[in-house]
Design a protein around this motif. Sequence first.
Motif, PDB file in Angstrom:
ATOM      1  N   TYR A 144       0.705  -1.190  -0.117  1.00 34.84           N
ATOM      2  CA  TYR A 144      -0.150   0.007  -0.024  1.00 34.84           C
ATOM      3  C   TYR A 144       0.782   1.361  -0.037  1.00 34.84           C
ATOM      4  CZ  TYR A 144      -3.516   3.461   1.272  1.00 34.84           C
ATOM      5  OH  TYR A 144      -4.169   4.560   1.513  1.00 34.84           O
ATOM      6  N   ILE A 145       0.764   2.007  -1.114  1.00 27.87           N
ATOM      7  CA  ILE A 145       1.515   3.237  -1.148  1.00 27.87           C
ATOM      8  C   ILE A 145       0.799   4.222  -0.465  1.00 27.87           C
ATOM      9  CG2 ILE A 145       2.623   5.112  -2.831  1.00 27.87           C
ATOM     10  CD1 ILE A 145       3.709   2.108  -3.097  1.00 27.87           C
ATOM     11  N   SER A 146       1.483   4.706   0.670  1.00 27.94           N
ATOM     12  CA  SER A 146       0.742   5.767   1.556  1.00 27.94           C
ATOM     13  C   SER A 146       2.016   7.066   1.300  1.00 27.94           C
ATOM     14  CB  SER A 146       0.846   5.237   3.051  1.00 27.94           C
ATOM     15  OG  SER A 146       0.178   6.057   3.863  1.00 27.94           O
ATOM     16  N   SER A 147       1.751   7.988   2.220  1.00 25.31           N
ATOM     17  CA  SER A 147       2.286   9.156   2.343  1.00 25.31           C
ATOM     18  C   SER A 147       2.678   9.688   3.713  1.00 25.31           C
ATOM     19  CB  SER A 147       1.255  10.158   1.614  1.00 25.31           C
ATOM     20  OG  SER A 147       1.818  11.454   1.755  1.00 25.31           O
ATOM     21  N   GLY A 148       3.741  10.341   3.721  1.00 30.89           N
ATOM     22  CA  GLY A 148       4.083  11.309   4.819  1.00 30.89           C
ATOM     23  C   GLY A 148       3.001  12.156   5.279  1.00 30.89           C
ATOM     24  N   ALA A 149       2.039  12.525   4.311  1.00 28.31           N
ATOM     25  CA  ALA A 149       0.824  13.418   4.706  1.00 28.31           C
ATOM     26  C   ALA A 149       0.159  12.667   6.047  1.00 28.31           C
ATOM     27  CB  ALA A 149      -0.045  13.715   3.555  1.00 28.31           C
ATOM     28  N   VAL A 150       0.254  11.617   6.400  1.00 29.89           N
ATOM     29  CA  VAL A 150      -0.459  10.855   7.240  1.00 29.89           C
ATOM     30  C   VAL A 150       0.061  11.447   8.880  1.00 29.89           C
ATOM     31  CG1 VAL A 150      -1.028   8.771   6.181  1.00 29.89           C
ATOM     32  CG2 VAL A 150       0.974   9.022   7.871  1.00 29.89           C
ATOM     33  N   GLU A 180      -5.856  12.460   5.583  1.00 36.82           N
ATOM     34  CA  GLU A 180      -6.769  11.438   6.258  1.00 36.82           C
ATOM     35  C   GLU A 180      -7.261  10.330   5.360  1.00 36.82           C
ATOM     36  OE1 GLU A 180      -7.542  11.645   9.162  1.00 36.82           O
ATOM     37  OE2 GLU A 180      -7.569  13.800  10.038  1.00 36.82           O
ATOM     38  N   GLY A 181      -7.507  10.449   4.004  1.00 32.72           N
ATOM     39  CA  GLY A 181      -7.495   9.417   3.110  1.00 32.72           C
ATOM     40  C   GLY A 181      -6.375   8.256   3.368  1.00 32.72           C
ATOM     41  N   LYS A 182      -5.395   8.657   3.347  1.00 30.50           N
ATOM     42  CA  LYS A 182      -4.251   7.742   3.419  1.00 30.50           C
ATOM     43  C   LYS A 182      -4.049   6.949   4.838  1.00 30.50           C
ATOM     44  CE  LYS A 182      -2.288   7.698  -0.510  1.00 30.50           C
ATOM     45  NZ  LYS A 182      -2.297   6.690  -1.648  1.00 30.50           N
ATOM     46  N   ARG A 183      -4.616   7.921   5.776  1.00 26.47           N
ATOM     47  CA  ARG A 183      -4.666   7.107   7.060  1.00 26.47           C
ATOM     48  C   ARG A 183      -5.653   6.120   7.165  1.00 26.47           C
ATOM     49  NH1 ARG A 183      -2.726   9.863  11.731  1.00 26.47           N
ATOM     50  NH2 ARG A 183      -4.677   9.323  13.036  1.00 26.47           N
TER      51      ARG A 183
END
Length: 340
Positions: A144-150, A180-183
């Motif tokens: 799952y490619i998430s982001s530091g935005a979490v 928030e979506g990535k979280r």
Amino acid sequence: MPCKPLPKEDLDHVLAQTREHWSEARGKSFFITGGTGFFGMWLLESFAHINDALGLGMSATVLTRNPQAFASKAPHLAQRNDLHFVPGDVRDFDFASGKFSYVVHAATTSGAPVENIEMLETIIDGTRRVLDFAAKHGTSKLLYISSGAVYGKQPNDLSHIPEAYRGAPDPLDPNSAYGEGKRVGELLSVLKSQEAGFETKIARCFAFIGPHLPLDAHFAAGNFIRDAIAGGPIVIKGDGKSVRSYLYASDLAIWLWTILFKGKPNRAYNVGSEHGITIAGLAGALCEVAKTTALNTGKNLYGGPPATNYVPATSSAKSDLGLEDLVCLHGALHKSVRWC
């Protein structure tokens, strides 16, 4: 106009650093979302190069909104027998038949001009759809490619943000939709993996540079490269004090493939460089490479805070997986400008 293939030296770099991981994937099938963007191009080209070099007999099915448009963009990939492009929206795509041992969910809306509600719904509904696909198709490992935005806003007194940091985006700020979506996507991935029995690996990605980085989006590095190859000046649309770090895209591909194959289940890994540099410093480094000048507006044209940090701590990736950033920023800038 069709894009150029990635430099062979970069693809050989990915092969050399991941060679030992691929034996388990011999003859196996992959399902990849987001395969036609910046991340996706590096994943697909490195996949194809490694498949050829090692004779692995792998195949990948790639979900894309418009296979015809991608065929025009990258005919050298669209015409390959080991890559199969299927049309669909990540939120409601038709399930392909067969077994897919590996799933890479890289679809994102972070660079697209969409409303925050649509962005949030796309991330959550798309992730749910991909997880259902993995559960029904014999998947053993999912990235799952998430982001530091979490993590939300990085405190200015925290130079590098670790995975253990418990900050979060402000839920009352509409601009938090992506983070928030990535979280939620991370949590859905972990819950579904426990229910269905596959391994979920999470890559929290920060900032990157390299061929295929959009030159006309909200990425300062891409905009700077665009200005540089046009002859300059490189325009800094802000005070230049914000701090970022940039991992070159061949290292990005190495990290992502390694996390998929060798990362610990239900574990998040920060992906990026620890070498922070101000936006003004990045522009200055690119000026040296491209032999041009920079123009600093002295103010943030987009509003918001004048300076922010966005730099990961990557000790988990280094200690667990032996990963490191192998291409220095100066080399990354040279490679990026030369490819364009």
